[in-house]
Design a protein around this motif. Structure first.
Motif, PDB file in Angstrom:
ATOM      1  N   TYR A 112       0.480 -32.479  22.042  1.00 21.92           N
ATOM      2  CA  TYR A 112      -0.009 -31.269  21.388  1.00 21.92           C
ATOM      3  C   TYR A 112      -0.298 -31.549  19.920  1.00 21.92           C
ATOM      4  N   LYS A 113      -1.326 -30.858  19.396  1.00 18.51           N
ATOM      5  CA  LYS A 113      -1.590 -30.837  17.965  1.00 18.51           C
ATOM      6  C   LYS A 113      -0.897 -29.617  17.360  1.00 18.51           C
ATOM      7  N   LEU A 114      -0.263 -29.819  16.204  1.00 17.79           N
ATOM      8  CA  LEU A 114       0.488 -28.746  15.564  1.00 17.79           C
ATOM      9  C   LEU A 114      -0.131 -28.359  14.220  1.00 17.79           C
ATOM     10  N   GLN A 115      -0.054 -27.086  13.913  1.00 20.29           N
ATOM     11  CA  GLN A 115      -0.312 -26.560  12.580  1.00 20.29           C
ATOM     12  C   GLN A 115       0.924 -25.747  12.204  1.00 20.29           C
ATOM     13  N   TYR A 116       1.853 -26.374  11.477  1.00 19.52           N
ATOM     14  CA  TYR A 116       3.120 -25.691  11.222  1.00 19.52           C
ATOM     15  C   TYR A 116       3.037 -24.692  10.072  1.00 19.52           C
ATOM     16  N   ASN A 117       1.981 -24.791   9.246  1.00 13.05           N
ATOM     17  CA  ASN A 117       1.814 -23.783   8.187  1.00 13.05           C
ATOM     18  C   ASN A 117       1.278 -22.471   8.757  1.00 13.05           C
ATOM     19  N   ASN A 118       0.255 -22.578   9.617  1.00 15.44           N
ATOM     20  CA  ASN A 118      -0.299 -21.392  10.275  1.00 15.44           C
ATOM     21  C   ASN A 118       0.353 -21.116  11.623  1.00 15.44           C
ATOM     22  N   ILE A 119       1.265 -21.993  12.022  1.00 16.89           N
ATOM     23  CA  ILE A 119       2.012 -21.892  13.279  1.00 16.89           C
ATOM     24  C   ILE A 119       1.066 -21.747  14.463  1.00 16.89           C
ATOM     25  N   SER A 120       0.397 -22.836  14.794  1.00 20.74           N
ATOM     26  CA  SER A 120      -0.441 -22.879  15.990  1.00 20.74           C
ATOM     27  C   SER A 120      -0.212 -24.200  16.703  1.00 20.74           C
ATOM     28  N   ILE A 121      -0.395 -24.205  18.012  1.00 21.71           N
ATOM     29  CA  ILE A 121      -0.193 -25.400  18.819  1.00 21.71           C
ATOM     30  C   ILE A 121      -1.334 -25.494  19.825  1.00 21.71           C
TER      31      ILE A 121
END
Length: 380
Positions: A112-121
């Motif tokens: 999975y690709k994560l965006q932990y600032n915008n909280i998306s996976i």
């Protein structure tokens, strides 16, 4: 199946208050269930049916040793990811940058690709076919590669980028060994990859040429933790019988410190510990410091200090605090052991040099267990 088997005699078959009975205590899995994104300050917790990604909290201000600092921001749960299918999760990892998350069951691997600032996976759907499942997952320090150990002592190397992930190579030992790899570690400079299999073999690969660099002399006990020093490129190994070895990848031989340690021998109290070391890391501010932990303690080994003699007090940190500095230096030895935190699942340093410690109290585990089946026994 969660792929872990524990075999121990029943307590009623063992005489109490002996070293043998001490070995029958509850022990955490010998494979770490926690991974850390040091640069992003994230922790990934692995459960049998799901994964949890947490952002670490922050403290406000600085204090002296022993002080409790005020909390500026509490830890935050970012993602709760349920497994696909019915099989238990057997391994997982989060990349150091916090941008990738991978896990595998015994049948299927997921990325999975994560965006932990915008909280998306976002799930990566076009995984290379060669990556079907994995026994162990590990990201490189720059998060550009994913290493997946499979059966038959092989390791699959996957290149990661924003646009794609592609298969690079499969690393295999020249000996033709077929035992599964259960430990992986890649050097910080991206040159070396170390693997350990269930036949007690430790192989070192050159990631620039994708060829076997060397094989460490086989020891009779399997390693439980391995790591490569970021400065010296020495490989440190701790084995199931608590022995410690340091091997030079450049010179392809054991270091002088390792030979001295084996000649003198480890302290008896160190060897009598009943839980294995499961993680090793290093202090970037002091290249002499090696940090490791088991279930009941974490330890800093200072290679610049003398090794403890057999009659030396091993757990001497409290005693040293009460001594004057001149006296303290005379009684100091290489092993600095802390038992303030129990029961330990993970200890490591973050990029800002702060230490993160993960505990799981046994009372908390007991509260989640099903009700026991009680058997009434009558006096005779």
């Amino acid at each position: 199946m969660d792929t872990q088997l524990v075999v121990r005699p029943l307590l009623d078959k063992v005489q109490k208050n002996t070293q043998e009975s001490a070995l029958r205590k509850i022990a955490f899995p010998h494979r770490s269930l926690v991974s850390c994104a040091q640069k992003a300050r994230l922790l990934l917790f692995q459960f049998s049916g799901h994964l949890e990604l947490w952002r670490l909290g922050e403290s406000d201000g600085q204090g002296k040793a022993g002080d409790s600092l005020p909390v500026k921001r509490k830890p935050e749960k970012l993602i709760h990811l349920k497994r696909k299918g019915d099989n238990h999760i057997c391994c997982s990892a989060v990349s150091p940058c916090g941008g990738w998350l991978a896990y595998s069951t015994i049948s299927t691997a997921h990325l999975y690709k994560l965006q932990y600032n915008n909280i998306s996976i976002t799930k990566v759907s076009n995984l290379p076919k060669v990556l079907r499942s994995a026994r162990h997952l590990y990201f490189s320090s720059d998060s550009s590669r994913l290493f997946a150990s499979t059966g038959c002592s092989s390791v699959t190397v996957i290149a990661l980028s924003k646009s794609e992930c592609k298969y690079l190579h499969t690393l295999k030992p020249e000996s033709g060994a077929r035992q599964p790899v259960y430990l992986l570690f890649a050097s910080e400079d991206g040159k070396w990859l170390v693997t350990a299999n269930t036949a007690c073999e430790v192989h070192v690969y050159n990631l620039h040429t994708f060829k076997l660099h060397c094989t460490v002399p086989v020891y009779s006990s399997c390693p439980t933790a391995i790591a490569i020093h970021p400065t010296t490129c020495n490989l440190l190994m701790v084995h199931a019988d608590q022995q410690i070895f340091e091997y030079s990848l450049v010179q392809k031989k054991y270091t002088d410190w390792s030979r001295k340690l084996q000649k003198q021998g480890l302290h008896s109290l160190w060897l009598e510990r009943d839980t294995p070391v499961t993680h090793i890391t290093f202090n970037p501010q002091n290249p002499h410091h090696i940090i490791m932990h088991d279930m009941y303690m974490w330890c800093i080994i200072d290679q610049s200090l003398p090794l403890p003699e057999p009659k030396t007090v091993l757990y001497n940190q409290m005693m040293l605090r009460s001594l004057p500095e001149a006296e303290r230096n005379r009684h100091s030895h290489a092993f600095k052991i802390c038992k303030s935190f129990q029961h330990l699942m993970y200890v490591s340093l973050l990029e800002d040099h702060s230490l993160v410690v993960v505990e799981r109290p046994l009372l908390d585990i007991n509260s989640h267990l099903p009700a026991p089946i009680r058997q009434k026994k009558f006096a005779t």
